[in-house]
Design an enzyme around this catalytic site. Structure first.
Site, mmCIF file in Angstrom:
data_model
loop_
_atom_site.group_PDB
_atom_site.id
_atom_site.type_symbol
_atom_site.label_atom_id
_atom_site.label_comp_id
_atom_site.label_asym_id
_atom_site.label_seq_id
_atom_site.Cartn_x
_atom_site.Cartn_y
_atom_site.Cartn_z
ATOM 1 C CG LEU A 13 58.629 62.178 78.912
ATOM 2 C CD1 LEU A 13 57.696 61.230 79.640
ATOM 3 C CD2 LEU A 13 57.836 63.319 78.317
ATOM 4 N N GLY A 14 62.041 64.154 81.377
ATOM 5 C CA GLY A 14 62.525 64.739 82.633
ATOM 6 C C GLY A 14 62.749 66.241 82.482
ATOM 7 N NE ARG A 133 68.391 62.829 75.841
ATOM 8 C CZ ARG A 133 69.252 62.214 76.645
ATOM 9 N NH1 ARG A 133 70.173 62.906 77.296
ATOM 10 N NH2 ARG A 133 69.226 60.911 76.785
ATOM 11 C CE LYS A 184 51.819 55.647 76.008
ATOM 12 N NZ LYS A 184 52.958 56.196 76.724
ATOM 13 C CG ASN A 188 54.686 49.738 72.509
ATOM 14 O OD1 ASN A 188 55.263 48.754 72.078
ATOM 15 N ND2 ASN A 188 55.292 50.897 72.704
HETATM 16 P P1 NAP Z 1 65.663 59.876 77.496
HETATM 17 O O1 NAP Z 1 65.483 61.111 76.680
HETATM 18 O O2 NAP Z 1 66.598 58.821 77.010
HETATM 19 O O3 NAP Z 1 66.079 60.323 78.964
HETATM 20 C C1 NAP Z 1 66.432 59.419 79.948
HETATM 21 C C2 NAP Z 1 67.382 60.124 80.886
HETATM 22 O O4 NAP Z 1 67.670 59.271 81.994
HETATM 23 C C3 NAP Z 1 68.738 60.483 80.260
HETATM 24 O O5 NAP Z 1 68.951 61.853 80.433
HETATM 25 C C4 NAP Z 1 69.743 59.668 81.060
HETATM 26 O O6 NAP Z 1 70.965 60.310 81.322
HETATM 27 C C5 NAP Z 1 69.002 59.530 82.379
HETATM 28 N N1 NAP Z 1 69.546 58.488 83.223
HETATM 29 C C6 NAP Z 1 69.701 57.163 82.984
HETATM 30 N N2 NAP Z 1 70.265 56.546 84.038
HETATM 31 C C7 NAP Z 1 70.463 57.513 84.964
HETATM 32 C C8 NAP Z 1 71.019 57.501 86.291
HETATM 33 N N3 NAP Z 1 71.474 56.389 86.852
HETATM 34 N N4 NAP Z 1 71.070 58.660 86.976
HETATM 35 C C9 NAP Z 1 70.613 59.806 86.438
HETATM 36 N N5 NAP Z 1 70.086 59.885 85.188
HETATM 37 C C10 NAP Z 1 70.007 58.743 84.473
HETATM 38 O O7 NAP Z 1 64.262 59.143 77.725
HETATM 39 P P2 NAP Z 1 62.776 59.751 77.582
HETATM 40 O O8 NAP Z 1 62.409 59.799 76.131
HETATM 41 O O9 NAP Z 1 62.635 60.978 78.392
HETATM 42 O O10 NAP Z 1 61.927 58.565 78.212
HETATM 43 C C11 NAP Z 1 61.791 58.368 79.622
HETATM 44 C C12 NAP Z 1 60.592 57.437 79.832
HETATM 45 O O11 NAP Z 1 59.409 58.142 79.449
HETATM 46 C C13 NAP Z 1 60.630 56.182 78.948
HETATM 47 O O12 NAP Z 1 60.113 55.071 79.622
HETATM 48 C C14 NAP Z 1 59.736 56.546 77.765
HETATM 49 O O13 NAP Z 1 59.152 55.416 77.123
HETATM 50 C C15 NAP Z 1 58.682 57.397 78.466
HETATM 51 N N6 NAP Z 1 57.999 58.335 77.562
HETATM 52 C C16 NAP Z 1 58.721 59.188 76.786
HETATM 53 C C17 NAP Z 1 58.047 60.078 75.949
HETATM 54 C C18 NAP Z 1 58.803 61.057 75.091
HETATM 55 O O14 NAP Z 1 58.167 61.750 74.289
HETATM 56 N N7 NAP Z 1 60.105 61.190 75.187
HETATM 57 C C19 NAP Z 1 56.641 60.071 75.903
HETATM 58 C C20 NAP Z 1 55.941 59.173 76.721
HETATM 59 C C21 NAP Z 1 56.628 58.307 77.548
HETATM 60 P P3 NAP Z 1 72.067 60.708 80.198
HETATM 61 O O15 NAP Z 1 71.574 61.984 79.626
HETATM 62 O O16 NAP Z 1 73.289 60.854 81.014
HETATM 63 O O17 NAP Z 1 72.079 59.568 79.222
#
Ligand code: NAP
Length: 305
Positions: A13-14, A133, A184, A188
């Site tokens: 998401l980031g 990813r 939500k 879940n």
């Molecule tokens: P993700 O792909 O695992 O990304 C999380 C990121 O956070 C990783 O890049 C990780 O770094 C980074 N991170 C962790 N600790 C850190 C720190 N101390 N400093 C800097 N970066 C750090 O997770 P995501 O899927 O985007 O999910 C993020 C949130 O959004 C979750 O709560 C999820 O439930 C929610 N969400 C996600 C989606 C979706 O479709 N993905 C949809 C709705 C909601 P590294 O790359 O170094 O591991």
């Protein structure tokens, strides 16, 4: 005040948010985990967003938490269990009137973050967008959806809100963000853990509707007790609609478990059970579900908190 979007966590998401904001000409800076990740990112030359058949790389500047300079606007895009430890690293850089936008699923991590940065305004988001990813620094925009943003303590819409529309990020400001997050969370709880326990796609729960229904009854009681009667309305019907509409999908918890990743259980079903405990509410089905899930995760060697 600087209008730079600092983005903590360049995962799914980031990266999706970072690329769309950068594409719209907004100032964006990524904050990565450590020097090693920063070096890997710099070698890759930027973030790549894959959308339908289009692939484009964005050379967004990046730094670590130890970089200098104040942060006025921060998007926290880590998993729920990483949000507080990650924000602790940047807290000294947050300006007095900083705004922190929290993308985490579930509940509990938002308060953990807010406790660490009492001088900042924390804005909560609930997102139905989907991204994953494909590799390091490459993200696929997999599912169009929507973002609701709100601040339970302050109904004023932030000055930067139009940045989102300009960047093509579908979003609406709501004064009921907690209701959305609770709803939500309840959806879940009724679906995701059972898909892990029954080892099935969401549609597989059509064979376990009695179990789903019993959970919905308890979840609705919990929502009402937590002061969220609106989130309880028509819960069971919506759960069934979601199961049917996403019958061929694997839930996010199922995917995490099968990829050997830590789940966000603590902020979902775990949060629901802790809230019930605080209210002195007996919810035997939910508690049994948590117990079975913890045993299942432990047997797989995965963290169960
Ligand atoms: P993700 O792909 O695992 O990304 C999380 C990121 O956070 C990783 O890049 C990780 O770094 C980074 N991170 C962790 N600790 C850190 C720190 N101390 N400093 C800097 N970066 C750090 O997770 P995501 O899927 O985007 O999910 C993020 C949130 O959004 C979750 O709560 C999820 O439930 C929610 N969400 C996600 C989606 C979706 O479709 N993905 C949809 C709705 C909601 P590294 O790359 O170094 O591991």
């Amino acid at each position: 005040m600087s209008s730079t979007w600092h983005i903590l966590g360049a995962g799914s998401l980031g990266s999706l948010w970072a690329c769309r904001l950068a594409r719209a000409g907004k100032a964006v800076r990524l904050i990565l985990r450590d020097g090693q990740r920063l070096q890997a990112y710099q070698q890759a030359g930027g973030l790549t967003l894959v959308e339908q058949d289009q692939t484009r790389r964005y050379a967004i500047p990046a730094e670590t938490a130890q970089a200098q300079g104040p942060i006025h606007r921060l998007l926290v895009a880590c998993k729920a269990y990483d949000a507080a430890p990650a924000i602790a690293g940047v807290a000294p850089r947050l300006a007095e009137s900083a705004e922190v936008l929290l993308l985490q699923n579930g509940l509990g991590s938002q308060d953990e973050v807010a406790d660490l940065v009492p001088h900042a305004r924390c804005i909560f988001a609930s997102s139905t967008e989907g991204a994953f990813r494909e590799g390091d620094w490459q993200v696929r925009f997999a599912g169009h959806g929507f973002n609701w943003l709100g601040d339970p303590r302050n109904p004023m819409i932030p000055a930067w809100f139009d940045d989102l529309h300009e960047a093509g990020i579908p979003a609406e400001w709501t004064v009921d963000i907690l209701t959305r997050l609770w709803r939500k969370l309840a959806l879940n709880c009724a679906i995701n853990p059972l898909t892990v326990l029954h080892d099935c796609q969401n549609g597989g729960l059509l064979g376990h509707l009695g179990e789903v229904q019993a959970l919905c009854v308890e979840l609705a009681r919990l929502l009402r007790r937590c002061g969220q009667p609106q989130a309880a309305e028509g819960l069971e019907e919506e759960v069934q609609r979601v199961i049917l509409a996403t019958a061929a999908n694997y839930s996010s918890m199922y995917q995490d478990v099968h990829a050997g990743r830590r789940t966000e259980l603590h902020y979902l079903l775990g949060h629901a059970c802790r809230a019930a405990g605080r209210h002195g509410l007996q919810l035997p089905q939910l508690e049994h579900l948590l117990q079975r899930l913890v045993e299942n995760l432990r047997a797989r060697g995965l963290p169960c908190d």
